[in-house]
Design a protein around this motif. Structure first.
Motif: not given
Length: 429
Positions: A298, A315, A317-320, A375, A378, A381
């Protein structure tokens, strides 16, 4: 070239003034920071370690651009492109650089404090605040930059103009402000200046650093600076109070992100692999704790300590967004103790039927995982910080999103969304 204009007027807006967007903060006074300066001092030609990337003093004529037009109505219908996002030093505010100016927002309660939109040009690629005062550092960028990308402009919003500038021969990657210092990050060099007169105090060589990675402490009386070292996976820690330099081999792969506590005593790092996060003691380089974001690669966008150093947010780039619990006795935990704990967890007795996995058991089976998650979508940034309210996290996205969420330190799990705004879109009347 470095110049500083005359500070004949007060640093702070008067109580009845409408100019500027900040008011004096009792804990953020800047005593005698600029009051004793003569007009337009130049950099000392004998500054330490003359360098090709630094522009020496010359007579370039009038060094500063004319004042920009006045601020526009916050409820303007403009919907600009976002070039930059950053929190201030205590995470109470954040700044947004756009393709036509910059904006300042309060985090709690969320509100737009101020904006400046420029008629011509206007692109601002870097905005670095100095706590809540009227001094900011600006660097131009975007398709039509307001200032050259190789200049750092010191902006006084009480005056509504630039009061100083620093010029380099290559593009500025990042700026970090302290009450007493200005830190400028280039591709492979970092410069440290005295804020009062813009004199060059120190310069540092780094590996190629396109992200402009650099972190500084902000507690009074302490000055710790962390930057990439000269080797892959290495960070350099400069403790200016004790005049010590420490190199820490933090990861086998390159450094992707790091963060300091306010006092500069703890350092969190992430590699370009993005699976493990490590916490170090900056005084001696001791590894204090290791936590795992996940098992797959990630890109880590940001790391942030809570004010008490009890929690760490990340944080990617996996959106979590993940929140990790840091050890209560983290200051007393050493590398040997950490390795011993990991070994005890991973190794089984030789007479066990599972002894064949000794030395083969994947390390993530014994890893420390996040206690809470949030969550996101995605593809954008995000940067994170802990909110002013207890157990809250603020998330900012380059798509203009503002989230405030809350986690339960006892049960963990999914965080609860408390607020959401899009700060790029005008508010409904």
């Amino acid at each position: 070239m470095a110049t500083l204009s005359d500070f004949s007027s007060p640093l702070w807006p008067s109580p009845n003034s409408n100019s500027g967007f900040f008011s004096p903060h009792p804990q953020l006074e800047l005593p005698d920071l600029f009051n004793s300066l003569a007009p337009m001092p130049q950099l000392d030609c004998n500054a330490p370690e003359e360098d090709d990337d630094f522009e020496p003093p010359h007579d370039y004529g009038p060094p500063l651009p004319p004042p920009p037009p006045p601020a526009v109505n916050p409820n303007s219908n403009s919907h600009p492109s976002l070039l930059h996002l950053s929190f201030n030093q205590d995470y109470a505010c954040f700044a947004a650089g756009t393709d036509n100016g910059f904006r300042i927002y309060d985090c709690d309660p969320y509100r737009e404090l101020f904006r400046r939109d420029f008629d011509q040009g206007g692109g601002i690629r870097i905005v670095d605040m100095l706590f809540r005062c009227n001094i900011l550092a600006l660097v131009g960028g975007g398709p039509d930059p307001q200032y050259p990308p190789n200049k750092v402009m010191i902006w006084d919003d009480h005056k509504g103009e630039c009061i100083g500038e620093l010029t380099f021969r290559s593009e500025v990657r990042a700026v970090r402000l302290r009450r007493d210092r200005i830190v400028v990050v280039l591709e492979q060099k970092i410069f440290v200046y005295n804020f009062a007169d813009l004199n060059l105090l120190h310069q540092i060589e780094t590996v190629v650093n396109p992200k402009g990675l650099c972190a500084v402490s902000h507690a009074s009386g302490l000055f710790v600076l962390v930057c990439p070292g000269v080797r892959k996976g290495e960070v350099r820690v400069e403790n200016y109070m004790s005049q010590r330099t420490k190199y820490i081999v933090a990861h086998d792969s390159g450094i992707a992100c790091f963060s300091l506590t306010q006092d500069g005593q703890l350092l969190a790092t992430a590699s370009t692999k993005g699976t493990l996060l490590r916490i170090f003691n900056t005084n001696d380089g001791t590894l204090l704790q290791e936590v795992r974001r996940g098992a797959d690669r990630a890109e880590i966008y940001s790391l942030a300590f809570s004010s008490t150093a009890q929690w760490l947010a990340v944080s990617s780039d996996k959106g979590t967004v993940h929140v990790f619990s840091l050890k209560a006795n983290i200051g007393n935990l050493g590398t040997d103790k950490l390795k011993s704990t990991e070994t005890n967890l991973a190794v089984t007795p030789s007479n066990s039927s599972r002894s064949f996995i000794k030395g083969v058991l994947p390390k993530y089976f014994s890893s420390e995982w996040s206690v809470a998650q949030f969550r996101l979508l995605e593809g954008s940034q995000y940067i994170v910080a802990f909110g002013q309210q207890k157990n809250t996290v603020v998330v900012l996205g380059l798509d203009g999103s503002f989230y405030r969420c809350k986690f339960d330190p006892a049960t963990g799990g999914e965080m609860t969304k408390l607020e959401y705004y899009n700060f790029l879109k005008p508010e409904e009347p």
